[in-house]
Design an enzyme around this catalytic site. Structure first.
Site: not given
Lengths: 251, 230, 637
Positions: C266, C330, C425, C435
């Site tokens: 992230h 991301r 998940e 994702r």
């Protein structure tokens, strides 16, 4: 910096505990309080001693697992913060730090600083929910909700269920925890349907679980890491007064 | 009709404390207004006492209600204190209160002091078993001579001290109790929260000072038989 | 072996409806004869446990936390996607499907993703009915924000605590069932093994984390909703208790592990400050809506960020990806940040950080608006760094956050082991190689509320309830194996703590199997991991006993599993000779440094079968076909 810790040690729920003294050396101000305890524990393990057991999980202030009374304050000296978000820059070299578990009859100590908070789960099980099953609900836009009500509901719903309100309350009352759930759901049309039953059921459950009564001391609000206002306790009282006639008439 | 668990509910108990407290506080306000007639001299306070006596059975109804309120307030106060102590079997080694006040945390003690003071006050004024006897008890207009009793007894330091201490306890008790009552009745909101505590202290201080002014002014000679009559 | 995802035939939009019609049902009176074990009580687990109990099944739910409400879903900040098109900005189920497939870099199953988009709207309705206090506008209707990787505003949110509010909604639904006596919750229990009887999942072995007791639970089906494995990197944004253990134990019992190399780093996390660091804190991606990311143009610039003039700043995301700018997905944003820092332009301690600047937004919207949108995030940043982001830019750096890979499941969310279902998940199914923001919450709740209740019935309707109980020999054997491993850990008495091994493993994984992976780095990791594992089993020190609350023992078991699992992840990364989504192989990039996918050879799911510790696992493939989307090069320029 170097610190002296006085930590509550208790082997199990059945054994008595006592405060023990430890040195925490070479602590960086950027460390979180729990990282400081990690360092102390690594030292204890290296010396062949048993590390200090403490509850923690997300370490970002949202899961509500960490639970320590530091120098007489639930979650320590920093306002609106959990222990995991407390950093060592709040302390000075040479400080003495007293670390204790939440203390309440409803929260028995399991080991060292770890307590059993399942009583809070049982409070939610006493209608701390909307009785809706999955499926068959109307479109999310079917009922507009005034922004101010949604915001009030959110203010209350932010509760992380850590139990600091109970730990800080002179009476070990869970009234702020209960009021947060009552206030959250009573502020929304979906929760209004069961509002009367909810406020009665949750407050009765609180008594059953061995929490004390609310004395309007407001220590809960000061200790709450989310700053949940005691105005929700006033709202709970209003909700209860509204529910009372029905309760007395057996409705 | 009443669910058996109703009185075990912590909110019901709070409401009972607040409601009985409200009745007691109402009585205290009325009592103070009556007391202030002392500043009108014997014609003021003696006439007030006379009228009260003339209420007859109504006075007893009133006293009965007061006794019931006091009974509920004291018994639930004791019960709650014991329960709340049981809720924390082990005290903290270090405890640093943030928001609560000394007055709030010592309600049971200030309350017990007030109960003791009320007993003393009943023995003193209602039953007239303490202090120098006032003769004749009725004044020239055949009214109870409360005025003379006041100016004679409150020249005695012991009496003055007990009354001043009693009013100290009253201040302490009400400074938390009044604001707490408003919260319990659900009258509080985010905007009133910071003010109710202050208002509570202010009203408590006015009430306590109003009562305490009488023994104090008499003791220091501001009200005398001559002065008061003038 | 070629795996069959069991996707229904027919047009994409009709698959799920058709499948629902074809699946078997169970008579309401018979449902209570079935017992379902649900491991994990996050969004997927709690919603599944509550919904299955509402339907009439008997449910036992397990979590390692002291309360189901504390599962790590609670930490999700930004929001949840749904194709409501409330904004009238052109959103639709098809568009959400396409964005998710494209965001996942064409490595997810079309049928699964379309179904996810289809049920997304029902999730929002359900949550509102539960009393989830989503943000609303002055007319009283729901607010939306835009999120990375999408050009429509379809993200619903509750301040910066959307995951918390959704989880509390599911937790409250679960609590209602506990009160009704249909669910039993077992908190502070960690699943340490899966029990198979005749090849079917029939139970689990758990350790009571308070008493240390090892217990067996039998059921007619087992649902794993145990989250991801990001802490294989040691430092991650996950909670400290998150681990691969439950999924890995199922893998050791024969469940296939799919695409483990698809990990998400992230971009917006608070940078590391020291060796003692126990976790990294995420700052919601929603911050990129109003924050601008930059570094100084001069790598030697030591000035305070507020003193660096506009012309001397490099807004590198806006420069490289003009159409998406700071809202690039991301994986792309993270890699761009890593690149500028590797080139020496980073800021802050160790030069591992870039600025996320709100000065423009503050000037345009004013502080109250920014406070309203992100107040809790700014407060959190202040708590941790002692810096005021209203006055100076935040510093951020990428951190492992989410894992797209997971146990292989078919369209019914059933693993290759009959009776073992995997949700959220913990499975691999919907996000492909990357994702999109606000999709994790959507998937967890879709699986739990709206998919598993149908698909598990189809399985249960084919078996006889209550066939085995814990007296079966398989339970005793599994329990003995668990006890033996616990005793082995306690008996080593070495010199290093489990945390110390975890740190070292994290270093190996972050440097060799992190944001940029090369064949040599991966080979190196495959040499280092077994050596470290060997040392662990010789030299770890676990104090205390197994018959008590022993957090070091818990940690040691989890680290032991990570030390085996890391190898599977690395092998998968080595196998996948292409760059896609979160998996970037330096050998496979375009001349301007963008990922180069290899659809001819790698348009498949790589599912690994356990062959013994230290042995290479066996690869199985599930081909991915794209009939409804055009296999395009993902461009956010």
């Amino acid at each position: 910096m170097n610190l002296t810790l006085h930590v509550w040690r208790q082997r199990s729920a059945d054994e008595p505990g006592r405060m023990e003294r430890y040195l925490a050396e070479d602590i960086e101000p950027e460390m979180s309080f729990l990282e400081m305890l990690d360092v102390v524990n690594e030292g204890l393990i290296a010396q062949g001693l048993e590390p200090i057991a403490f509850d923690h999980d997300c370490r970002e202030g949202i899961c509500g697992t960490c639970s320590q009374v530091i120098n007489g304050e639930a979650h320590g000296p920093l306002a609106n913060s959990t222990v995991c978000q407390l950093h060592m820059r709040q302390f000075r070299d040479g400080d003495e730090i007293y670390i204790e578990p939440w203390r309440a009859r409803a929260f028995p100590v399991l080991k060292d600083l770890v307590v059993d908070r399942s009583a809070l789960d049982r409070l939610i099980q006493a209608n701390g929910y909307v009785s809706v099953s999955t499926g068959g609900v109307p479109d999310a836009h079917a009922v507009p909700i005034p922004k101010i009500n949604a915001e009030t509901a959110m203010d209350a719903a932010e509760c992380i269920g850590c139990g600091a309100c109970v730990a800080a309350c002179p009476n070990s009352s869970a009234m702020l925890f209960v009021a947060a759930k009552v206030g959250h759901l009573a502020s929304l049309p979906q929760g209004r349907v069961e509002a009367a039953h909810r406020v009665c059921a949750m407050t009765e459950a609180m008594q059953r679980e061995g929490f004390g009564g609310c004395g309007n001391h407001y220590e809960c609000e000061a200790a709450c890491p989310k700053g949940i206002s005691v105005k929700f306790i006033a709202q709970l009282n209003r909700e209860y007064l509204k529910a009372l006639p029905g309760k007395i008439l057996g409705k | 009709m009443f669910h058996p668990t109703l009185f075990r509910n912590p909110v019901v108990r709070k409401l009972l404390m607040a409601f009985s407290g409200l009745l007691l506080a109402g009585f205290i306000v009325a009592h103070l207004l009556g007391n202030l007639t002392v500043f009108l001299g014997p014609n003021g306070i003696n006439a007030y006492a006379h009228h009260l006596k003339q209420l007859g059975p109504l006075l007893w109804v009133f006293r009965g209600g007061l006794l019931a309120a006091a009974g509920i307030h004291v018994s639930f106060g004791l019960l709650l204190t014991l329960e709340n102590r049981r809720a924390r079997p082990m005290a903290y080694y270090r405890n640093k209160p943030q928001r609560s006040t000394l007055a709030g945390r010592t309600m049971i003690y200030s309350g017990l002091c007030l109960a003791a003071f009320a007993g003393f006050h009943l023995l003193h004024f209602t039953l007239r078993l303490l202090g120098p006897e006032i003769t004749p008890w009725l004044d020239a207009l055949q009214r109870p001579d409360v005025f003379s009793m006041l100016v004679i007894h409150f020249r005695l330091a012991g009496f003055v001290l007990v009354y001043i201490l009693g009013m100290g306890a009253l201040y302490f008790h009400l400074s938390h109790g009044l604001g707490s009552m408003l919260q319990t009745f659900g009258l509080n909101n985010a905007r009133t929260l910071p003010w109710f505590g202050l208002l509570s202290s202010l009203i408590a201080a006015l009430l306590a000072a109003g009562f305490a002014a009488i023994p104090a002014l008499i003791f220091f000679g501001f009200i005398t038989v001559q002065g008061g009559a003038a | 072996m070629i795996l069959d995802g069991k996707c229904p035939a027919g047009p994409l939009a009709d698959k799920w409806d058709k499948h629902r019609q074809e699946m078997k049902l169970i008579n309401p009176a018979n449902k209570r004869k079935f017992k379902i074990l649900v491991v994990g009580t996050g969004l997927a687990g709690a919603s599944a446990a509550a919904t299955l109990a509402e339907l009439g099944y008997r449910v036992e739910a397990f979590c390692y936390q002291d309360s189901p409400r504390r599962a790590h879903s609670i930490a999700a900040q930004g929001g949840i996607n749904a194709a409501k098109n409330y904004r009238n900005d052109g959103d639709s189920i098809l568009r959400l499907f396409q964005d998710t497939i494209k965001g996942g870099d064409f490595r997810a199953r079309e049928a699964n993703v379309y179904r996810l988009a289809q049920v997304s709207n029902a999730i929002i309705d359900q949550c509102v009915a539960q009393g989830v206090p989503f943000a609303r506008d002055y007319a009283g209707y729901l607010e939306n924000r835009s999120f990375g990787g999408a050009q429509v505003s379809r993200t619903f949110f509750a301040r910066g605590q959307t995951g918390q509010q959704l989880l509390l909604g599911a937790y409250q639904a679960l609590s209602r069932q506990v009160a009704a006596g249909t669910v039993r919750v077992f908190p502070r229990r960690e699943m340490l093994d899966l029990v198979l009887v005749d090849g079917q999942a029939r139970g689990i072995v758990v350790r009571d984390l308070v008493s240390g007791e090892i217990r067996c639970h039998a059921g007619d089906a087992v649902i794993l909703a145990t989250g991801g494995y990001a802490p294989v990197f040691n430092l991650s944004t996950n909670a400290l208790g998150c681990s691969v253990t439950a999924a890995f134990r199922a893998y050791r019992r024969g469940a296939l592990f799919a695409n483990p190399c698809f990990t998400q780093i992230h971009p917006t996390c608070i940078p590391v400050t020291g060796d003692y660091q126990s976790k990294l804190t995420l700052m919601s991606e929603s911050l990129r809506n109003d924050g601008r990311i930059w570094v100084p143009k001069n790598r030697l610039d030591e000035r305070h960020p507020n003193d660096i003039p506009e012309g001397e700043r490099d807004y590198f995301l806006e420069r490289k990806y003009p159409s998406f700018g700071n809202l690039a997905p991301r994986d792309i944003a993270s890699r761009a940040i890593k690149e500028v820092c590797d080139a020496g332009y980073g800021v802050g301690p160790g030069k591992l950080g870039v600025y996320l600047d709100f000065a423009d937004a503050l000037a345009r919207l004013g502080e109250p608006v920014i406070r309203d949108r992100y107040g809790n995030l700014f407060d959190m940043y202040h708590h941790i760094t002692d810096e005021d982001a209203y006055r100076q830019p935040m510093r951020i750096y990428p951190a492992p956050h989410y894992t797209m890979g997971g146990l292989w499941v078919d369209y019914n969310l059933q693993s290759n082991l009959p009776g073992l279902f995997v949700l959220g998940e913990a499975n691999f199914s919907d996000h492909g190689a990357n994702r999109l923001g606000a999709s994790a919450l959507m998937q967890g709740l879709a699986d739990g509320y709206f998919i598993i209740p149908y698909t598990i019935a189809d399985y249960l309707a084919r078996i006889t309830p209550g066939q085995v109980d814990t007296n079966h020999g398989a339970f005793d054997q599994a329990r003995q194996e668990v006890e033996a491993q616990l005793n082995r850990l306690l008996a080593i008495g070495g010199r290093r703590t489990a945390a110390d091994f975890h740190r070292e493993l994290g270093q190996i994984m972050w440097h060799n199997v992190g944001m940029a992976r090369s064949a040599t780095g991966l080979q190196e990791a495959l040499e280092q991991i077994p050596v470290l594992r060997e040392e662990f089993w010789q030299n770890v020190r676990v104090p205390g006993s197994g018959r008590e609350l022993n957090q070091q023992l818990e940690k040691a078991w989890r680290v032991a599993d990570f030390l085996e699992f890391a190898e599977v992840l690395t092998r998968d990364a080595l196998h996948r000779e292409e760059s896609c989504g979160g998996h970037f192989r330096v050998e496979h990039q375009t001349t301007d440094g963008e990922a180069r996918r290899d659809d001819a050879n790698f348009s498949h799911v790589a599912a690994w079968e356990y062959r013994g510790t230290g042995q290479a696992p066996e690869l199985h493939r599930e081909p991915l076909t794209f009939e409804n989307t055009h296999l395009a090069v993902r461009s956010y320029k």
